[in-house]
Scaffold this motif. Structure first.
Motif, PDB file in Angstrom:
ATOM      1  N   THR A  72       0.943  -1.260  -0.080  1.00 50.03           N
ATOM      2  CA  THR A  72       0.417  -0.049   0.000  1.00 50.03           C
ATOM      3  C   THR A  72       0.840   0.927  -0.198  1.00 50.03           C
ATOM      4  O   THR A  72       2.255   1.204  -0.563  1.00 50.03           O
ATOM      5  N   ASP A  73       0.117   2.303   0.729  1.00 45.02           N
ATOM      6  CA  ASP A  73       1.006   3.710   0.027  1.00 45.02           C
ATOM      7  C   ASP A  73       2.084   3.960   1.182  1.00 45.02           C
ATOM      8  O   ASP A  73       2.893   4.320   1.158  1.00 45.02           O
ATOM      9  N   LYS A  74       1.766   3.036   1.870  1.00 45.14           N
ATOM     10  CA  LYS A  74       2.140   3.082   3.794  1.00 45.14           C
ATOM     11  C   LYS A  74       2.769   2.196   3.795  1.00 45.14           C
ATOM     12  O   LYS A  74       3.646   2.673   5.077  1.00 45.14           O
ATOM     13  N   CYS A  75       2.646   1.170   3.990  1.00 42.79           N
ATOM     14  CA  CYS A  75       2.551  -0.454   4.437  1.00 42.79           C
ATOM     15  C   CYS A  75       2.663  -1.520   3.307  1.00 42.79           C
ATOM     16  O   CYS A  75       1.891  -1.312   2.600  1.00 42.79           O
ATOM     17  N   ALA A  76       3.390  -2.514   3.773  1.00 45.71           N
ATOM     18  CA  ALA A  76       2.820  -3.858   3.351  1.00 45.71           C
ATOM     19  C   ALA A  76       3.133  -5.353   3.986  1.00 45.71           C
ATOM     20  O   ALA A  76       3.642  -4.830   5.207  1.00 45.71           O
ATOM     21  N   VAL A  77       2.322  -5.745   3.827  1.00 47.33           N
ATOM     22  CA  VAL A  77       2.019  -7.022   4.130  1.00 47.33           C
ATOM     23  C   VAL A  77       2.365  -8.096   3.386  1.00 47.33           C
ATOM     24  O   VAL A  77       1.982  -8.395   2.329  1.00 47.33           O
ATOM     25  N   ILE A  78       3.609  -9.169   3.824  1.00 48.91           N
ATOM     26  CA  ILE A  78       4.496  -9.965   3.510  1.00 48.91           C
ATOM     27  C   ILE A  78       2.718 -11.435   4.184  1.00 48.91           C
ATOM     28  O   ILE A  78       2.717 -11.999   5.011  1.00 48.91           O
ATOM     29  N   THR A  79       2.722 -12.381   2.823  1.00 50.56           N
ATOM     30  CA  THR A  79       1.267 -13.058   3.559  1.00 50.56           C
ATOM     31  C   THR A  79       1.900 -14.181   3.436  1.00 50.56           C
ATOM     32  O   THR A  79       2.983 -14.497   3.795  1.00 50.56           O
ATOM     33  N   ASN A  80       0.689 -15.494   3.571  1.00 51.60           N
ATOM     34  CA  ASN A  80       1.818 -16.038   4.584  1.00 51.60           C
ATOM     35  C   ASN A  80       0.718 -17.677   3.502  1.00 51.60           C
ATOM     36  O   ASN A  80      -0.818 -17.768   3.550  1.00 51.60           O
ATOM     37  N   PRO A  81       1.132 -17.473   1.223  1.00 53.97           N
ATOM     38  CA  PRO A  81       0.052 -18.425   1.321  1.00 53.97           C
ATOM     39  C   PRO A  81      -0.317 -19.834   0.936  1.00 53.97           C
ATOM     40  O   PRO A  81      -0.009 -20.944   2.058  1.00 53.97           O
ATOM     41  N   GLY A  82      -1.373 -19.633   0.863  1.00 54.58           N
ATOM     42  CA  GLY A  82      -2.486 -20.987   0.934  1.00 54.58           C
ATOM     43  C   GLY A  82      -1.509 -22.377   0.200  1.00 54.58           C
ATOM     44  O   GLY A  82      -1.942 -23.287   0.741  1.00 54.58           O
ATOM     45  N   ALA A  83      -1.127 -22.247  -0.965  1.00 55.19           N
ATOM     46  CA  ALA A  83      -0.309 -23.446  -1.414  1.00 55.19           C
ATOM     47  C   ALA A  83       0.816 -23.530  -0.534  1.00 55.19           C
ATOM     48  O   ALA A  83       1.514 -22.980  -0.771  1.00 55.19           O
TER      49      ALA A  83
END
Length: 256
Positions: A72-83
């Motif tokens: 986003t313009d202010k932050c990032a989120v590293i995901t936890n992919p479902g596969a």
């Protein structure tokens, strides 16, 4: 307006990527590489800087960088992919993400939460999060919590027919929304000016807004006309080889 994009070159191993449509055949790697180059050129023509990451041969689906992070313009989120086969792709994306964001503004989705970025649609400061085979409620709630620290909101939307939320939705700004399949009559999206996509062009639902230009998959004339009729400028890009791996235009980049 977007300033930056992150993409990753397809790996030769992409021919072994995950697919729900084996009848389309395996991707042609050389053609996929050429299509990726055209995709990058299309992004650059919209005024953004594109960081091109090298291929990760151990991960056939790693060119689909959208699934492993939310920017986003202010932050990032590293995901936890479902596969499970894609989960360690996050190790490859995190160093790139940290080039753009301060450490305190990079967050994570942690188990038992799962989240694929393809299930996340940004509409201004509000985020719609699809609950799918790849994204669960715990993952959605974690994302909403992280976004809330920056004045952003989110809501979960159950999916029943499509792989990812953005398989059948694309936000084009100014309240315009491309909708297909199960979302055409979905009450959550009633307030939008909907551009309805017919079943025979369902793949074209996955378009991307890029600084007032809409990038549309090549070969879907009805969708192209419907978007042009709303006054948008269009660029078409051939993604035939990525379609064979359930991938589309949005899947191939992080845009922020």
């Amino acid at each position: 307006m977007f300033k930056n994009c992150i993409v990753r070159k397809p790996a030769k191993s992409m021919v072994e990527g995950i697919t729900s449509a084996p009848e389309l055949g395996k991707p042609d790697y050389e053609l996929a590489l050429k299509q990726h180059e055209q995709y990058v050129k299309a992004l650059e023509s919209c005024g953004v800087k594109v960081l091109v990451l090298e291929a990760m041969e151990d991960f056939p689906d790693s060119c689909f960088v959208e699934d492993v992070a939310i920017c986003t313009d202010k932050c990032a989120v590293i995901t936890n992919p479902g596969a499970a086969s894609r989960n360690k792709e996050i190790l490859g994306i995190e160093p790139a993400i940290r080039e753009y964001f301060n450490d305190e503004d990079v967050h994570r989705i942690t188990s038992p939460g799962t989240l694929d970025g393809g299930d996340v649609m940004m509409v201004g400061n509000h985020f719609y999060i699809g609950l799918s085979e790849r994204t669960n409620m715990e993952g959605a709630n974690q994302l909403i919590e992280h976004l809330g620290k920056y004045g952003k909101t989110g809501e979960a939307v159950p999916l029943f027919e499509v792989l990812h939320l953005k398989t059948a939705l694309a936000y084009l700004e100014n309240n315009h929304l491309i909708v297909g399949g199960e979302f055409i009559t979905h009450p959550t999206f009633e307030k939008f000016n909907k551009i309805e996509i017919t079943e025979d062009e369902a793949y074209a639902c996955n378009c991307i807004w890029m600084n007032d230009t809409i990038i549309v998959p090549e070969g879907y004339p009805k969708t192209q006309k419907a978007i042009e009729d709303k006054g948008f400028k269009i660029i078409t890009v051939d993604t035939s080889e990525y379609r064979k791996l359930d991938g589309g235009l949005s899947c191939l980049s992080l845009r922020f």
